[in-house]
Design a protein around this motif. Structure first.
Motif, mmCIF file in Angstrom:
data_model
loop_
_atom_site.group_PDB
_atom_site.id
_atom_site.type_symbol
_atom_site.label_atom_id
_atom_site.label_comp_id
_atom_site.label_asym_id
_atom_site.label_seq_id
_atom_site.Cartn_x
_atom_site.Cartn_y
_atom_site.Cartn_z
ATOM 1 N N CYS A 169 140.629 -27.786 38.599
ATOM 2 C CA CYS A 169 141.895 -27.437 37.947
ATOM 3 C C CYS A 169 141.949 -25.919 37.901
ATOM 4 O O CYS A 169 141.208 -25.280 37.147
ATOM 5 N N GLU A 173 146.991 -23.684 36.817
ATOM 6 C CA GLU A 173 147.427 -25.051 36.542
ATOM 7 C C GLU A 173 147.035 -25.506 35.126
ATOM 8 O O GLU A 173 147.332 -26.622 34.723
ATOM 9 N N LEU A 174 146.340 -24.613 34.416
ATOM 10 C CA LEU A 174 146.010 -24.886 33.017
ATOM 11 C C LEU A 174 147.112 -24.336 32.131
ATOM 12 O O LEU A 174 147.955 -23.546 32.568
ATOM 13 N N ALA A 188 144.109 -34.699 33.013
ATOM 14 C CA ALA A 188 144.971 -33.899 33.898
ATOM 15 C C ALA A 188 145.653 -34.803 34.920
ATOM 16 O O ALA A 188 145.350 -35.985 35.051
ATOM 17 N N TYR A 189 146.572 -34.181 35.656
ATOM 18 C CA TYR A 189 147.411 -34.880 36.642
ATOM 19 C C TYR A 189 146.904 -34.547 38.043
ATOM 20 O O TYR A 189 146.689 -33.371 38.371
ATOM 21 N N LEU A 204 143.822 -30.752 40.325
ATOM 22 C CA LEU A 204 144.375 -31.241 39.068
ATOM 23 C C LEU A 204 145.317 -30.213 38.453
ATOM 24 O O LEU A 204 145.229 -29.026 38.757
ATOM 25 N N SER A 205 146.196 -30.700 37.582
ATOM 26 C CA SER A 205 147.124 -29.802 36.891
ATOM 27 C C SER A 205 147.424 -30.327 35.497
ATOM 28 O O SER A 205 147.562 -31.533 35.285
ATOM 29 N N ARG A 206 147.517 -29.385 34.545
ATOM 30 C CA ARG A 206 147.986 -29.724 33.209
ATOM 31 C C ARG A 206 149.342 -29.066 32.929
ATOM 32 O O ARG A 206 149.935 -29.285 31.873
ATOM 33 N N PHE A 211 153.015 -34.273 34.666
ATOM 34 C CA PHE A 211 151.947 -34.555 33.704
ATOM 35 C C PHE A 211 152.568 -34.960 32.370
ATOM 36 O O PHE A 211 152.170 -35.948 31.747
#
Length: 530
Positions: A169, A173-174, A188-189, A204-206, A211
């Motif tokens: 991540c 993307e945080l 996460a997505y 991953l992404s938050r 998300f």
């Protein structure tokens, strides 16, 4: 691992392969194949790289067979790889030229270097197989929420252990000001899975809009069941977001269902997103109503839409301008992302000033074109007349109905308007000739004198010049510039010409191309968008 593998007895070899396959969640055949390749590499080192070595491990009893392949030829040039037909027939009577004969080699005793080399081959092959397995497992899971444990943090990027794989991540993307430490749980997505030289990468992404949508799906049963649909999401990660929802069941309020009892459902999502404020908005198929909803909590007085470029002008009370725009433009920016429309916000006073300016411009036009005083000109402008053409060709009764105007005044105004238009047409016709626009173009339907001048200024002089154009070049087109839809002007942009009329003009200009063609000639496509 490898040293014991290549020196173990036969059954141990199979047991080791089975253990590695289970641990890495890959096929045992792949592990045995890696061992075969490792032994082959060691055998080539022992017997010489010029030999074509083949290694087989029996899948039932673990027996290792090492052989050298020899091609059957008439004349041997490379003894390590070739054998004569005569010698081959002694080993296999059915041998023919071009066949390959296997010559069994004695078992290998591995030295330290050979064993180390074999181990590297096995480790690499198992790692490659593990990566392939990981890619196959996660490539179809893009668009899911996944839970993991933070393995390490590198330069702000979080590496996540998913149990059967590893994901990353990235810092961007945080959520802002979000910090993770080793061992922290993270949700996460998965927004991308792709092969890279160093192995498959799971991203991953938050901060991704989806998300948030999936988090609502986990908290709101009606979304999970498909009764409520999330139509759009716009986020300023960690700060504020807008989500548009609609219900297929008229008895269920989609906004209320997403908020939950005393805000319990939306609060669960807010907590996961570190306190991000969420506006839940009722989606509406009518763009104007949806945009008004999206600008909440600001109150909207009036909207003016341009559907061609999906741009809307919104008028708000003077005291609500800052609320509509939001801190650093956040509210209007999120509303724009949510609806897909470019939104311009004006206050009532700004719109009033603009209306006043347009009123004065129209009044000045009537004063000059109709040779009337300011009072008459303003009366015409206030009644909604915007051009001299309207005055010239409107039903006489519409002018007579204006307070203070009688029949004689109305007739005089129309006569003056028509005289002005005739003078303008003569002037434009003269200018058209000076610009070199041919009489053939002037004879085409739908083209006014002013349009002919505009064509001339664009260098369109002959029928062929006009025939080569597309409808877009005449009326303009929509183009995305830096992510913003913008109208690109056409030659006849100012004349409110439709695409159908533009095609008609172009096809009329092309008519002379087909006059000499036989009647059964293939049909020609209409002027396209170019």
């Amino acid at each position: 691992m490898s040293t014991s593998a290549v020196s173990a007895n036969r059954l141990e070899l199979l047991q080791i392969a089975d253990a590695v396959a289970r641990e890495k969640a890959i096929d045992q055949d792949i592990v045995l194949g890696a061992m075969e390749e490792a032994i082959q590499k060691a055998a080539k080192s022992r017997y010489g790289a010029e030999n074509e070595i083949r290694v087989e491990i029996d899948r039932k009893n673990g027996e290792i067979r090492i052989s050298r392949l020899l091609e059957v030829v008439e004349t041997v040039e490379t003894p390590a790889r070739e054998i004569t037909l005569e010698d081959a027939k002694q080993r296999n009577p059915a041998a023919e030229i071009g066949n390959f004969i296997g010559e069994e080699l004695p078992p290998l005793e591995f030295g330290r270097i050979a064993a180390q080399s074999a181990k590297q081959v096995i480790v690499q092959k198992v790692r490659d197989a593990e990566r392939d397995r990981q890619y196959e497992e996660y490539k179809d899971r893009v668009g899911e929420i996944i839970n993991g444990v933070v393995k390490r943090v590198e330069y702000g990027n979080v590496v996540v252990d998913l149990g059967r794989g590893e994901a990353i991540c990235r810092r961007d993307e945080l959520l802002p000001r979000e910090n993770f430490r080793n061992g922290d749980r993270i949700r996460a997505y998965i927004y991308d899975v792709r092969r890279e030289p160093k192995g498959p990468q799971i991203f991953l992404s938050r901060s991704h809009p989806q998300f948030m949508a999936l988090l609502f799906g986990q908290e709101v049963p009606e979304i999970y069941d498909g009764i409520i649909e999330i139509k759009a999401v716009a986020r300023d990660p960690g700060s504020r977001a807008k989500i548009a929802v609609i219900s297929s069941d008229p008895s269920i309020d989609p906004v209320g269902a997403c908020v939950g009892m005393r805000g319990s459902r939306v609060q669960a999502v807010v907590n996961e997103l570190q306190g991000e404020k969420i506006d839940i908005i009722q989606w509406n198929p009518d763009a104007a109503t949806f945009i008004v909803n999206a600008l909440a909590p600001a109150e909207v007085m009036k909207v003016v839409m341009d559907e061609d470029i999906q741009r809307i002008e919104v008028v708000v009370p003077d005291d609500q301008l800052s609320l509509a725009i939001g801190r650093r433009g956040q509210n209007v920016r999120l509303a724009s992302q949510l609806t897909g429309w470019e939104i311009d916000i004006l206050t009532e006073s700004e719109e009033s000033d603009r209306r006043q300016k347009e009123f004065l411009e129209r009044s000045a036009l009537f004063m000059k074109g109709l040779n009337v005083d300011e009072v008459v000109a303003q009366l015409l402008a206030s009644e909604g007349f915007s051009t001299i053409e309207e005055v010239a060709y409107v039903e006489l009764d519409e002018i007579v109905e204006i307070e203070g105007f009688d029949l004689e005044t109305a007739e005089e105004l129309q006569n003056r308007a028509r005289e002005f238009l005739e003078e303008e047409q003569n002037r434009a016709d003269s200018e058209r000739r000076e610009l070199g626009v041919s009489d053939e173009i002037a004879a085409l339907p739908l083209l006014t004198s002013a349009m002919l001048v505009a064509l001339g200024k664009a260098g369109i002089q002959s029928l062929d010049d006009l025939a080569d154009l597309s409808s877009d070049e005449l009326v303009g087109w929509i183009e995305s510039v830096d992510g913003v839809k913008q109208r690109q002007p056409g030659i006849l942009e100012d004349f409110e010409l439709g695409e159908e009329e533009a095609n008609e003009i172009i096809m009329a200009a092309r008519a002379h191309w087909f006059e000499d063609e036989p009647e059964d000639a293939p049909a020609v496509d209409e002027a396209g968008d170019g």
